[in-house]
Design an enzyme around this catalytic site. Structure first.
Site: not given
Length: 420
Positions: A80-82
């Protein structure tokens, strides 16, 4: 549907709709397993491949057992990037969605010949220098040589800026053969790539639109279940798309028809097939995305472009097969990202402010204190004040690495349906 005749095997975590998988397959890898949380993306993988697809939280032991894949050729993924995105709060290890550190710990369990992890450019910022240093140090402890590189998708035939921060790690005997992929010389433009799709319903201005769209677009933003729908991104991205004669305020159901106005009057919106092509999917892939338009767009917009994954995969494969001429390991060496973290992590006990200033090669105490404040967002930092001044000791890493009592478990249980 892809066959399984490739000679090297991969396990891919957080596989999404298959962007990285397609690229790795084209480079010569077969997936022994792909793990994905989102039900639509998992269905997309099942519909288009004959690989084993595990659906669910990749860190849930009930979903898969990493130890079952010991000795796999490649462990890959786009976690995940967030937690690292500059568009967000950059919470890093304090973000319950962070799986980067967890993924690195699986190297100790699986012992793959190579590791490939990709994420957003924000992970390359100074905010995460200690986080990156910890990753490199952990991989070094496991016996791997690791390096980071910021790659731009436009350098590999994808007409988007789309920078991706990539980590590659290998055992030393293979690392000496690894080289980062060289960029292509000529960039592909949005107009040249999509002109035929814009013209497929008889729009008479497709050629003129292609001239207006003669450039590289901004990064497609897939959004999440919590925020964002089927549009091309935030305000700045929409403005950049408008300069390429594209209306970024939504995704169209079909290409413009014969009566649609000139693009200078009403710029067209992109369709799902157009967005997929912009991400690197081609007609030859014959890839079908599960779900309705918004679900399909999110899968595509959040993907790792297949051409970039293929370029990396080919270099990793060449290294694993010991092709080419070996080179010195410093080309894939663990460069020092954060001297403050390194000094504290290798110290036996507390470290004085004076020693930390020396490590940073700066005389400003305020600068060191600022770096310590950033460090404390991802690590416990103990502070002791005495007659000889203030000293510091590095405590536990705050991120999730598989701990049974970590806050991530309750967060996942509560918000599972909203996480993508």
């Amino acid at each position: 549907m892809f066959d399984d005749k490739n000679e090297l095997n991969a396990v891919e975590i957080c596989a999404g709709a298959g962007g990285q998988a397609i690229g790795l397959h084209s480079a010569g890898f077969t997936h022994s397993l792909a793990i994905e949380l989102d039900s639509f993306a998992a269905q997309t993988l099942r519909d288009n491949t004959n690989w084993t697809v595990a659906e669910g939280d990749v860190a849930d032991p009930a979903v898969w057992n990493p130890a079952d894949y010991q000795g796999i050729d490649l462990l890959a993924g786009g976690v995940p990037c967030p937690p690292f995105s500059m568009a967000g709060k950059q919470l890093g290890s304090s973000d319950e969605r962070d799986l980067f550190a967890w993924a690195v710990e699986q190297v100790k369990v699986i012992r793959p010949r190579a590791l490939l992890l990709e994420n957003v450019r924000g992970l390359a910022s100074n905010r995460f220098s200690a986080y990156r240093q910890r990753v490199l140090d952990r991989l070094s402890e496991f016996g791997y040589v690791a390096d980071w590189r910021l790659l731009h998708s436009a350098d590999y035939g994808v007409p988007q800026l789309r920078p991706r921060f990539v980590l590659v790690a290998m055992l030393p005997e293979d690392a000496v053969y690894f080289n980062w992929p060289e960029p292509r010389r000529a960039a592909t433009t949005v107009g040249s790539l999509l002109k035929d799709l814009m013209a497929e319903n008889g729009w008479p201005y497709a050629d003129e639109w292609a001239v207006l769209a003669d450039g590289v677009g901004p990064t497609l933003v897939g959004g999440s279940k919590k925020h964002g729908g089927a549009d091309l991104g935030p305000t700045r991205a929409k403005l950049a798309w408008s300069k390429l004669a594209v209306d970024g305020r939504g995704v169209a159901d079909s290409a413009p028809g014969p009566d649609a106005p000139h693009p200078s009057v009403v710029p067209p919106k992109l369709t799902i097939p157009m967005v997929a092509r912009l991400q690197g999917w081609t007609d030859a892939h014959d890839w079908k995305f599960a779900g309705r338009k918004t679900a399909q767009y999110r899968q595509i917009g959040n993907a790792f472009p297949p051409p970039v994954a293929e370029a990396l995969g080919r270099e990793i494969k060449a290294a694993l097969l010991h092709e080419g001429v070996p080179h010195e390991l410093p080309e894939l060496a663990s460069d020092l990202h954060d001297p403050i973290y390194r000094t504290l992590s290798t110290a036996d006990g507390f470290v004085s402010m004076e020693k930390l200033q020396s490590a940073l090669a700066e005389l400003s105490q305020a600068t060191v204190e600022k770096r310590l404040a950033v460090l404390s967002r991802d690590f416990e930092v103990e502070i002791k004040t005495g007659a000889n001044g203030t000293s510091y000791r590095l405590g536990e890493f705050k991120g999730f690495t598989g701990q049974a009592d970590h806050d991530r478990h309750s967060y996942m249980a509560k918000h599972r349906s909203r996480i993508s």
